[in-house]
Scaffold this motif. Structure first.
Motif, PDB file in Angstrom:
ATOM      1  N   VAL A   5       0.766  -1.282   0.003  1.00  0.00           N
ATOM      2  CA  VAL A   5       0.033  -0.040   0.023  1.00  0.00           C
ATOM      3  C   VAL A   5       0.668   1.321   0.117  1.00  0.00           C
ATOM      4  N   LEU A   6       0.709   2.184  -0.983  1.00  0.00           N
ATOM      5  CA  LEU A   6       1.287   3.420  -0.961  1.00  0.00           C
ATOM      6  C   LEU A   6       0.888   4.184   0.046  1.00  0.00           C
ATOM      7  N   VAL A   7       1.857   4.654   1.235  1.00  0.00           N
ATOM      8  CA  VAL A   7       1.153   5.879   2.160  1.00  0.00           C
ATOM      9  C   VAL A   7       1.603   7.107   1.977  1.00  0.00           C
ATOM     10  N   LEU A   8       0.730   8.013   1.784  1.00  0.00           N
ATOM     11  CA  LEU A   8       0.809   9.494   1.522  1.00  0.00           C
ATOM     12  C   LEU A   8       0.852  10.113   2.605  1.00  0.00           C
ATOM     13  N   ASN A   9       1.741  11.056   2.614  1.00  0.00           N
ATOM     14  CA  ASN A   9       1.622  12.094   3.663  1.00  0.00           C
ATOM     15  C   ASN A   9       0.211  12.989   3.727  1.00  0.00           C
ATOM     16  N   GLN A  10       0.308  13.956   4.748  1.00  0.00           N
ATOM     17  CA  GLN A  10      -0.994  14.505   4.959  1.00  0.00           C
ATOM     18  C   GLN A  10      -1.227  15.572   3.671  1.00  0.00           C
ATOM     19  N   ASP A  11      -0.134  15.812   3.091  1.00  0.00           N
ATOM     20  CA  ASP A  11      -0.222  16.867   1.812  1.00  0.00           C
ATOM     21  C   ASP A  11      -0.290  16.137   0.491  1.00  0.00           C
ATOM     22  N   TYR A  12      -0.505  14.748   0.692  1.00  0.00           N
ATOM     23  CA  TYR A  12      -0.722  13.796  -0.512  1.00  0.00           C
ATOM     24  C   TYR A  12       0.551  13.535  -1.387  1.00  0.00           C
ATOM     25  N   SER A  13       1.635  13.921  -0.687  1.00  0.00           N
ATOM     26  CA  SER A  13       3.003  13.375  -1.525  1.00  0.00           C
ATOM     27  C   SER A  13       3.269  11.861  -0.776  1.00  0.00           C
ATOM     28  N   ALA A  14       3.722  11.331  -1.900  1.00  0.00           N
ATOM     29  CA  ALA A  14       4.148   9.792  -1.420  1.00  0.00           C
ATOM     30  C   ALA A  14       5.205   9.732  -0.447  1.00  0.00           C
ATOM     31  N   LEU A  15       5.042   9.006   0.398  1.00  0.00           N
ATOM     32  CA  LEU A  15       5.968   8.867   1.910  1.00  0.00           C
ATOM     33  C   LEU A  15       6.524   7.573   1.793  1.00  0.00           C
ATOM     34  N   SER A  16       5.878   6.566   1.794  1.00  0.00           N
ATOM     35  CA  SER A  16       6.538   5.365   2.166  1.00  0.00           C
ATOM     36  C   SER A  16       5.637   4.195   1.361  1.00  0.00           C
ATOM     37  N   ILE A 145      11.018   7.503  -7.087  1.00  0.00           N
ATOM     38  CA  ILE A 145      10.112   6.600  -7.778  1.00  0.00           C
ATOM     39  C   ILE A 145      10.996   5.332  -8.412  1.00  0.00           C
ATOM     40  N   VAL A 146      12.401   5.536  -8.748  1.00  0.00           N
ATOM     41  CA  VAL A 146      13.208   4.558  -9.233  1.00  0.00           C
ATOM     42  C   VAL A 146      13.444   3.504  -8.222  1.00  0.00           C
ATOM     43  N   PHE A 147      13.418   3.794  -7.031  1.00  0.00           N
ATOM     44  CA  PHE A 147      14.053   2.901  -5.859  1.00  0.00           C
ATOM     45  C   PHE A 147      12.617   2.467  -5.433  1.00  0.00           C
ATOM     46  N   LEU A 148      11.618   3.194  -5.363  1.00  0.00           N
ATOM     47  CA  LEU A 148      10.227   2.628  -4.844  1.00  0.00           C
ATOM     48  C   LEU A 148       9.938   1.465  -5.800  1.00  0.00           C
ATOM     49  N   ARG A 149      10.059   1.360  -6.946  1.00  0.00           N
ATOM     50  CA  ARG A 149       9.534   0.592  -7.972  1.00  0.00           C
ATOM     51  C   ARG A 149      10.395  -0.959  -7.678  1.00  0.00           C
ATOM     52  N   ASP A 150      11.608  -0.718  -7.365  1.00  0.00           N
ATOM     53  CA  ASP A 150      12.529  -1.844  -6.942  1.00  0.00           C
ATOM     54  C   ASP A 150      12.172  -2.385  -5.607  1.00  0.00           C
ATOM     55  N   PHE A 151      11.896  -1.627  -4.974  1.00  0.00           N
ATOM     56  CA  PHE A 151      11.236  -1.895  -3.471  1.00  0.00           C
ATOM     57  C   PHE A 151       9.968  -2.741  -3.358  1.00  0.00           C
ATOM     58  N   SER A 152       9.143  -2.359  -4.123  1.00  0.00           N
ATOM     59  CA  SER A 152       7.794  -2.900  -4.293  1.00  0.00           C
ATOM     60  C   SER A 152       7.615  -4.144  -5.096  1.00  0.00           C
ATOM     61  N   GLY A 153       8.577  -4.022  -6.117  1.00  0.00           N
ATOM     62  CA  GLY A 153       8.415  -5.016  -7.185  1.00  0.00           C
ATOM     63  C   GLY A 153       7.461  -4.648  -8.524  1.00  0.00           C
ATOM     64  N   SER A 154       6.294  -3.678  -7.950  1.00  0.00           N
ATOM     65  CA  SER A 154       5.705  -3.127  -8.917  1.00  0.00           C
ATOM     66  C   SER A 154       5.031  -1.842  -8.612  1.00  0.00           C
ATOM     67  N   ILE A 155       4.540  -1.277  -9.528  1.00  0.00           N
ATOM     68  CA  ILE A 155       3.791   0.217  -9.076  1.00  0.00           C
ATOM     69  C   ILE A 155       2.454   0.135  -9.404  1.00  0.00           C
ATOM     70  N   GLU A 156       1.556  -0.108  -8.679  1.00  0.00           N
ATOM     71  CA  GLU A 156       0.314  -0.017  -8.971  1.00  0.00           C
ATOM     72  C   GLU A 156      -0.321   1.205  -9.513  1.00  0.00           C
ATOM     73  N   GLU A 157      -1.242   1.030 -10.602  1.00  0.00           N
ATOM     74  CA  GLU A 157      -1.844   2.242 -11.313  1.00  0.00           C
ATOM     75  C   GLU A 157      -2.353   3.139 -10.378  1.00  0.00           C
ATOM     76  N   SER A 158      -2.981   2.960  -9.421  1.00  0.00           N
ATOM     77  CA  SER A 158      -3.446   3.927  -8.342  1.00  0.00           C
ATOM     78  C   SER A 158      -2.489   4.860  -7.844  1.00  0.00           C
ATOM     79  N   TRP A 159      -1.099   4.403  -7.661  1.00  0.00           N
ATOM     80  CA  TRP A 159      -0.197   5.232  -7.141  1.00  0.00           C
ATOM     81  C   TRP A 159       0.337   6.437  -8.166  1.00  0.00           C
ATOM     82  N   MET A 160       0.184   6.250  -9.285  1.00  0.00           N
ATOM     83  CA  MET A 160       0.746   6.977 -10.207  1.00  0.00           C
ATOM     84  C   MET A 160       0.513   8.495 -10.027  1.00  0.00           C
ATOM     85  N   PRO A 161      -0.824   9.056  -9.887  1.00  0.00           N
ATOM     86  CA  PRO A 161      -0.991  10.363  -9.598  1.00  0.00           C
ATOM     87  C   PRO A 161      -0.130  11.189  -8.433  1.00  0.00           C
TER      88      PRO A 161
END
Ligand SMILES: [Zn+2]
Length: 170
Positions: A5-16, A145-161
């Motif tokens: 699951v992608l965790v967003l900060n309160q301002d909607y920026s990707a956090l972890s 994002i480059v390293f996030l992709r490596d870490f999670s194996g794949s990037i969910e469509e819903s994470w992209m925005p």
């Protein structure tokens, strides 16, 4: 269940990224809210169906010190997909200074490239132009994002925005 699951900060920026059970817990404890859910999966108990979170957002803003991606040999290989950026081989990889050190080339993300031993010695003390060697891609400073992709194996469509938002912030 290895879904993330992608965790967003309160301002909607990707956090972890976290596991589905962790995301449920954060939502259950009212520390986060559900932003996006999977349309193909849900969690079922005997009498209830819960949406499967794919993106959650924390209610509280988390201050993060800027963390760049560390400049290491392994991270450069990773950025370049473990391929020689001249001939494309995955064997005998080394690091190449695009502009040679002897010509003032720096040791940084913008001047280091993955190259196989053969290409590296062929290039020698020349720039790619001088050696008439074509780079598959110019070296660049990798983003989150480059390293996030490596870490999670794949990037969910819903994470992209949310990921592209983070990209801009860099
Ligand atoms: Zn090569």
């Amino acid at each position: 269940m290895g879904r993330k699951v992608l965790v967003l900060n309160q301002d909607y920026s990707a956090l972890s990224i976290c596991s589905v059970p962790k995301a449920f817990l954060l939502v259950f404890l009212n520390k986060a809210e559900l932003v996006a859910e999977s349309d193909s999966y849900a969690l079922r108990t005997v009498d209830t169906t819960y949406p499967m979170p794919t993106v959650i957002r924390l209610h509280r803003y988390v201050h993060l010190p800027y963390k760049g991606v560390m400049l290491t040999r392994q991270n450069i290989f990773k950025r370049d997909n473990h391929r020689c950026q001249y001939c494309g081989t995955t064997e005998d990889l080394t690091l190449d200074h695009v502009i040679p050190k002897s010509k003032g080339g720096k040791t940084n993300w913008d001047n280091l490239l993955t190259a196989c031993k053969r290409c590296n010695s062929r290039k020698g003390d020349f720039t790619p132009e001088e050696a008439n060697m074509k780079m598959r891609q110019k070296p660049f400073k990798p983003s989150f994002i480059v390293f996030l992709r490596d870490f999670s194996g794949s990037i969910e469509e819903s994470w992209m925005p949310f990921l592209s938002k983070r990209e801009k912030a860099y």
